[in-house]
Design an enzyme around this catalytic site. Structure first.
Site, short mmCIF file in Angstrom:
data_model
loop_
_atom_site.label_atom_id
_atom_site.label_comp_id
_atom_site.label_asym_id
_atom_site.label_seq_id
_atom_site.Cartn_x
_atom_site.Cartn_y
_atom_site.Cartn_z
N LYS A 29 0.68 -0.86 -0.22
CA LYS A 29 0.00 -0.02 -0.21
C LYS A 29 0.59 1.38 0.05
O LYS A 29 1.47 1.34 1.06
CB LYS A 29 -1.25 -0.16 0.83
CG LYS A 29 -2.07 -1.17 1.55
CD LYS A 29 -2.59 -1.68 -0.26
CE LYS A 29 -3.29 -3.16 -0.31
NZ LYS A 29 -3.79 -2.72 -1.52
N LYS A 40 -12.47 -7.33 -8.99
CA LYS A 40 -12.64 -7.49 -8.15
C LYS A 40 -14.77 -7.98 -8.67
O LYS A 40 -15.11 -7.45 -8.37
CB LYS A 40 -12.98 -6.71 -6.92
CG LYS A 40 -11.86 -6.24 -6.42
CD LYS A 40 -11.39 -5.84 -5.03
CE LYS A 40 -9.81 -5.53 -4.39
NZ LYS A 40 -9.60 -3.88 -4.45
MG MG Z 1 -6.29 -2.48 -5.24
#
Ligand code: MG
Length: 368
Positions: free
Chosen positions: A165, A265
């Protein structure tokens, strides 16, 4: 075969550790899961799950799934669940948009279709690789040193894929990327995920500064327009995640060359039926893929794994196991589990895992 009943459960899935989105902007402690049980007149039962990643990450949210199902249920009852396109069209007619509300029903239909055919969903979809899929870690560390430590812990557990991240501080992001790349092992799969955290000028500064490394940066900016605007001004490969929602997004990204990688996703894009089209757009345009549950239990992970298995090995970078971040297990250890940082395709027909119904509490809605 006809769908005779649709039962809806709501389950809280607490995260073992609070999760901070890239740049520390949003904090999640519990996921709001919707489980759907479809019953048929053939005695076959299918299960689906829709679990957004918190209520504030993308427009998808838990209560919206249940409200959407309430609107769509009477359009779906009576249809043949094996005719997934017919069910998809019925849902799209009943409720335009709101793709995330459709994914649990779509998933339960594929589960039933697989069981009826005696095949795992991936085989039924036409191509199922048995190559174990690497699970991407989620490295949300703040400093460069912490990032190193977290990746080392994951490596010790067998992980070869890491989603690091990023976002929040340009200088630290550049330093973090350079440090992680310096320690990259052969076969490592690295993704620097910004979760929309940079402005255009921040994205340009980082992506120009690390051009020599040719790392993949995921979702550097808020919108596809942002990504398009900076594309001619840097040479760093891009993955799209949050802004890949519709098939039209996928075709625009492919045609305009806005990304080299799709992060698909399942809940966000509306389930397997719609995701399979994105897969084909990607393959037709030389775009590689990460396939993941948006969040959720082993059921959601299993759904993503089935789609990942339909992608040629060379083009499927990694999957995810959100189940490892939860303190509850609604399926008693069954289904695809993390084995040395990889998920193995279930061989049982359909999805390959059903929840313990007793663990779900009383249904919040039932449609007959
Ligand atoms: Mg992502």
């Amino acid at each position: 075969m006809k769908i005779t009943g649709l039962t809806v459960y709501q389950v809280d899935l607490p995260l073992e550790h609070p999760y901070w989105l890239s740049g520390g902007r949003l904090k999640f402690e519990c996921l709001d899961a919707t489980l759907v049980k479809l019953e048929t007149d053939a005695g076959i039962t299918g299960w689906g799950e829709g679990t957004p990643w918190g209520h504030t990450y993308v427009p998808a949210h838990g209560p919206g799934i249940r409200a959407g199902i309430e609107t769509m249920a009477r359009f779906v009852l009576g249809l043949d669940p094996r005719c997934v396109l017919e069910v998809e069209r019925a849902m799209d007619t009943a409720l335009p948009g709101h793709l995330y509300a459709k994914s649990p029903i779509d998933m339960a239909c594929w589960d039933i279709a697989g069981q009826a055919a005696g095949l795992p969903i991936a085989d039924l979809m036409g191509a199922a690789s048995r190559t174990p899929r690497p699970i991407a870690s989620s490295v949300g560390a703040k400093t460069v040193e912490e990032t190193r430590e977290v990746i080392a812990r994951y490596r010790a557990r067998g992980y070869i894929a890491h989603s690091v991240k990023s976002g929040g501080d340009v200088a630290r992001d550049i330093a973090r990327i350079r440090d992680v790349e310096a320690l990259r092992a052969p076969g490592d799969i690295m993704l620097y995920d910004v979760n929309r955290g940079w402005t255009r000028q921040q994205a340009l500064r980082v992506m120009r500064a690390v051009e020599d490394l040719q790392v993949i940066v995921e979702q550097p900016c808020e919108t596809l327009d942002d990504i398009a605007a900076i594309a001619p001004r840097h040479a760093t490969p891009v993955s799209v995640d949050e802004t890949l929602v519709t098939l039209q997004d996928a075709t625009r990204i492919a045609r305009d060359g806005l990304a080299e990688v799709f992060g698909i996703k399942l809940n966000r894009v509306g389930g397997l039926t719609k995701a399979a089209r994105m897969r084909d757009v990607a393959l037709a345009h030389g775009i590689d893929m990460f396939v993941m549950a948006t969040g959720g239990s082993v059921l959601a992970d299993a759904e993503a794994l089935h789609l990942a298995a339909t992608i040629p090995d060379a083009h499927c970078h990694a999957v995810w196991a959100c189940q490892d971040m939860l303190t509850v297990d609604i399926a008693g250890g069954r289904g695809p589990r993390n084995i040395k940082g990889h998920l193995h395709l279930p061989e049982a027909p359909g999805l390959g895992v059903h929840p313990d119904e007793d663990a779900l509490g009383a249904p919040v809605a039932a449609y007959r």
